[in-house]
Design a protein around this motif. Structure first.
Motif, PDB file in Angstrom:
ATOM      1  N   TYR A 136      36.204  76.487   1.266  1.00 35.68           N
ATOM      2  CA  TYR A 136      37.166  76.535   0.156  1.00 35.68           C
ATOM      3  C   TYR A 136      36.499  76.145  -1.161  1.00 35.68           C
ATOM      4  CZ  TYR A 136      37.598  71.389   0.132  1.00 35.68           C
ATOM      5  OH  TYR A 136      37.359  70.052   0.023  1.00 35.68           O
ATOM      6  N   TYR A 137      37.176  76.574  -2.251  1.00 35.11           N
ATOM      7  CA  TYR A 137      36.851  76.077  -3.586  1.00 35.11           C
ATOM      8  C   TYR A 137      38.087  76.275  -4.459  1.00 35.11           C
ATOM      9  CZ  TYR A 137      36.011  81.013  -4.820  1.00 35.11           C
ATOM     10  OH  TYR A 137      36.146  82.369  -5.029  1.00 35.11           O
ATOM     11  N   PHE A 138      38.078  75.736  -5.692  1.00 35.68           N
ATOM     12  CA  PHE A 138      39.207  75.842  -6.615  1.00 35.68           C
ATOM     13  C   PHE A 138      38.891  76.853  -7.711  1.00 35.68           C
ATOM     14  CE2 PHE A 138      39.805  71.654  -4.748  1.00 35.68           C
ATOM     15  CZ  PHE A 138      41.165  71.651  -4.498  1.00 35.68           C
ATOM     16  N   SER A 139      39.939  77.573  -8.140  1.00 36.12           N
ATOM     17  CA  SER A 139      39.781  78.543  -9.213  1.00 36.12           C
ATOM     18  C   SER A 139      40.929  78.369 -10.214  1.00 36.12           C
ATOM     19  CB  SER A 139      39.789  79.969  -8.662  1.00 36.12           C
ATOM     20  OG  SER A 139      39.630  80.906  -9.698  1.00 36.12           O
ATOM     21  N   LEU A 140      40.585  78.405 -11.494  1.00 38.75           N
ATOM     22  CA  LEU A 140      41.555  78.243 -12.575  1.00 38.75           C
ATOM     23  C   LEU A 140      41.702  79.562 -13.323  1.00 38.75           C
ATOM     24  CD1 LEU A 140      43.292  76.297 -14.397  1.00 38.75           C
ATOM     25  CD2 LEU A 140      41.191  75.992 -15.761  1.00 38.75           C
TER      26      LEU A 140
END
Length: 850
Positions: A387-391
């Motif tokens: 997983y990772y975060f995206s804005l």
């Protein structure tokens, strides 16, 4: 005794003795008058004068202080809980080695006298162990990754030791170190031929437990018994049906703490959303918080290197809390004709990208200055999830010139505020997880295990010799010297003094209870309720008319009977509870097992985490017999009245017959005798391990029970208690017996009537001939309750039938139509949970849940 050099060394300090008098010592390894206890050698109380030399020692060792009045000592205090190594020498020869215990003190006319006792090193050994548990003995060298290959290797090949695959079997016999994944049913599911890799636990060898306990105290052992194949196959495992989670240290290792910063400028070509007079401009920017082209991430904590190449890969299955927070400054600027356009609204969206899929987390407006974002997510991850975060920044504006869309220039700056954390809340051990063997070792005190082992096998533990070696052997022919190598004391006995001959049977208890730890799991309770005695226990009755009282030889661990899993040739221990017809795990006492080796039987090792299912054709056979098909030895005290598998042969050679029957015969037989007489003993007679000697007096052989208050160099005689040996012949090593009864409520008879599966989606009468070809019934309760009615006359005796509820909705109801017929004591059984499963068997007019 003038001129004889007698002295006492305590903790390396020479103690002043009163007048150099020798210290009387009693030599004893047990007392036949109290068979459930192990009494050891000790001295008489010693009076130690309060000399300046001795006071200095007691001040240092026991924190001695005193209070004076007019220069006279009137009160003292000290820490009497301490014990120290000691050596007592007579005529410069070591007479006794053990521990020194300060018992009391007396003040007379301002002078202090101390009273102390010397006691056996073995007593000190036990006291040194304190509250240390078996799990604290140090098992980290066996920590390993949970894989099916590792499980299978442990059965007959090798274990991981210090990270290296190490053979631990020789010619099919365990070398008795490491771990073993034994097949035990802990009640986690009702499909009894399928066991997940995290539902079978590593158990340890009792021989290595002994080594670790003695090693912790600086000792080693010499023992034919401990090094025998019989003892090498003894295991100790948990009796608790609790799937283990990772340890606190492992969970801490799974924690991630990342910080970061980033700033950049982008020009975005917007698009006309719709034209009503003036045009509407819409454009956006995706900012992946792992894109190293404009974001820099620093690893504050990542012990397992889960964050790598901009993506986090979860190392262990479990429940997690992840947080993403940052403060971002965004400055939008239009170019082209649209530069004088008016921004209607701006907002952001935050996503979790999990295994390539977008998971929406939050959306809110973008402030004119700094926008603060903080999202906390609780989620269950599988090992290997990425997983990772995206804005995403989104802008909407009104264009003055709708023909010139222009561009949107965005400058952003995270102001060194990015913080991403991962915390494991609870993580079950799964395939691919690190297994900490210590967490599976029973939380049993080391001293309780040693006591149980000694009582189980009627063992004697000698005093350590000068090299720290203790002898451990059973108190039968294995411990005592060979009868042909007796020591003659005929001329040493003082025949002018009283010689007491006591019928020993009169002093013995009426009842001897040989018992494993009592437990209330389903099968042990079932047996006790039916037979009034614990499974494997033995009640021996002394036939002497005047005998009274009882002796309890009770162990701190217990055993589990093997149970047949019908149709799969599996005979395995089941440590389960049955609550209102539902099988559940049971939390019980530590289990002692005999490892027979691999036995043919079909089952499936279910993969979890990184592992896939494995079909097995053999299983590791645990139980209480050396060979469940052709037994020659049983670790039980008694031949059970019935068993839970189809025994075709059995043995009456067991822990009692091999290790206690000789003792019991010698002390309860009408011919049993205890002689108490005075002997002219000298130091040479006491040298070595005198208690192992067979004593010959006028052609009759005796064992030493007690040598009381022996004083070196004394011209006085010493009182000795001897037990007459009634039988010095070797007993037969094995003999068979008729098999015990087969328990009706349990699965005890193999009858293969077919193992098909049939689907049911409406009420069914369980009576048709077709149903006899099936053993598993899958009920679809998604639309309504399903009731299965059992017709007793149509159901085959001693066949297992399994019913499984395939939907979370409604209920599956199983009932018997015959009046008075019960299912495990109930008129009907209701299953309400998804995948709830029961297996029943018909015995007579009733049905029993297995």
């Amino acid at each position: 005794m003038t001129g004889v050099n007698t002295y006492l060394i305590v903790d390396g300090y020479k103690i002043d003795l009163s007048s150099g008098e020798p210290i009387p010592v009693t030599y004893q390894l047990s007392d036949v008058k109290e068979p459930s206890k192990r009494k050891r050698s000790h001295s008489k109380t010693i009076n130690i004068p309060g000399t300046q030399n001795n006071l200095r020692f007691f001040q240092r060792a026991y924190s001695l202080t005193w209070r004076q009045l007019d220069g006279v000592i009137i009160d003292i205090s000290y820490d009497s809980t301490q014990a120290y190594n000691c050596e007592y020498y007579y005529n410069n020869q070591l007479e006794f080695k053990g521990y020194f215990q300060l018992m009391s003190s007396t003040i007379l006319n301002g002078s202090i006298t101390f009273e102390a006792v010397l006691f056996s090193n073995v007593v000190g050994l036990f006291s040194q162990l304190g509250d240390i548990t078996l799990s604290e003995l140090g098992w980290s060298e066996y920590d390993h990754t949970l894989t099916h290959q590792t499980i299978e290797n442990s059965w007959d090949n090798s274990v991981y030791r210090y990270g290296l695959l190490t053979p631990n079997f020789t010619a099919g016999v365990p070398d008795a170190f490491g771990y073993l994944y034994g097949l035990v049913d802990y009640g986690f599911n009702n499909i009894l031929y399928e066991y997940a890799d995290n539902e079978i636990f590593p158990i340890v060898y009792q021989r290595e437990i002994v080594e670790k306990i003695l090693g912790k105290l600086g000792y080693t052992y010499d023992s034919t018994f401990i090094d025998s194949e019989r003892f090498k196959r003894l295991m100790l495992g948990t009796g608790e049906g609790v799937k283990l989670e990772l340890t606190a240290a492992q969970i801490d290792d799974l924690e991630i703490d990342l910080t970061g910063d980033g700033a950049d400028s982008f020009s975005i070509n917007g698009y006309i959303d719709s034209i009503y007079g003036n045009g509407q401009f819409r454009g956006g920017l995706d900012i992946d918080l792992v894109d190293t082209s404009y974001v820099t991430i620093a690893e504050v904590k990542d012990d397992l290197n889960q964050y790598d190449d901009s993506i986090t890969t979860v190392a262990a299955t479990g429940n997690y809390e992840i947080n993403c927070s940052f403060d971002i400054d965004v400055t939008p600027t239009f170019s082209g004709t649209g530069s004088s356009s008016q921004i209607n609204f701006a907002y952001y969206q935050l996503f979790l990208i999990l295994n390539g899929s977008n998971i929406f987390l939050e959306s809110s407006s973008i402030s004119s200055g700094t926008t603060s974002v903080s999202v906390t997510l609780n989620r269950y991850f599988q090992s290997g999830d990425e997983y990772y975060f995206s804005l995403k920044l989104i802008y909407d504006a009104t264009l003055i010139d709708p023909t010139d869309i222009g561009t949107l220039d965005i400058d952003f700056d995270f102001n060194n505020s990015i913080a991403i954390t991962q915390e494991c809340l609870d993580a079950a051990v799964q395939g691919g997880s690190t297994v900490r063997v210590a967490t599976y070792v029973p939380n049993m005190k080391a001293v309780d295990f040693l006591n149980s082992m000694i009582l189980h096998w009627n063992l004697y533990v000698s005093e350590p010799d000068e090299d720290g070696v203790v002898i451990i052997e059973p108190l039968n022919d294995g411990y005592y010297n060979d009868a042909s190598q007796y020591v003659t004391w005929t001329k040493k006995i003082n025949k002018l003094d009283n010689i007491e001959i006591e019928p020993l049977a009169l002093t013995q208890p009426k009842t001897w209870n040989f018992k494993f730890a009592q437990d209330q799991d389903y099968y042990r309770k079932n047996y006790f309720d039916k037979w009034g005695v614990g499974y494997g226990d033995y009640i021996y009755q002394n036939q002497t008319f005047f005998a009274k009282g009882e002796a309890n030889i009770t162990l701190g661990y217990t055993i589990s009977p093997p149970v047949e899993i019908v149709g799969f040739n599996l005979y395995i221990p089941r440590v389960i509870n049955v609550d209102n017809g539902v099988i559940k795990p049971y939390k019980g006492k530590p289990r002692c097992y005999y490892y027979q080796g691999l036995r043919t039987g079909a089952w499936t090792l279910i993969g979890t985490g990184t592992e896939t299912n494995t079909s097995e054709s053999e299983y590791p056979q645990l139980g209480h017999l050396d060979d469940i098909d052709n037994p020659t030895f049983d670790i039980c005290f008694q031949y059970p009245q019935e068993v839970y598998y189809p025994a075709t042969s059995y043995t009456k050679v067991n822990a009692f017959s091999e290790y206690y029957s000789q003792l019991v015969k010698e002390v309860t037989s009408p011919d049993s005798k205890l002689m108490r007489a005075n002997f002219r003993l000298v130091s040479e007679d006491i040298k070595g391990d005198v208690l192992r000697n067979i004593i010959n007096i006028d052609g009759v052989l005796w064992r030493v029970n007690q040598i009381k208050d022996f004083v070196s160099g004394s011209k006085d005689t010493t009182n000795v208690e001897l037990i007459k040996i009634l039988d010095v012949k070797k007993r037969r090593t094995a003999y068979t017996a008729q098999p015990p009864l087969r328990d009706e409520p349990g699965p005890s008879i193999i009858t293969d009537f077919g193992n098909g599966t049939i689907d049911i989606n409406t009420d069914a009468n369980f009576k048709s001939n077709a149903s006899k070809n099936f053993s598993t019934f899958l009920a679809d309760t998604s639309s309504n309750d399903i009731t299965i009615t059992i017709y007793n006359e149509e159901i085959q005796e001693n066949k297992n039938y399994t019913f499984k509820k395939m939907s979370a909705n409604n209920k599956l109801i199983i009932e018997s139509i015959k009046a008075g017929s019960k299912i495990d004591g109930y008129d009907c059984i209701e299953l309400t949970d998804l995948n709830a499963t029961i297996t029943i068997r018909k015995v007579g007019d009733n049905f029993y849940i297995l």
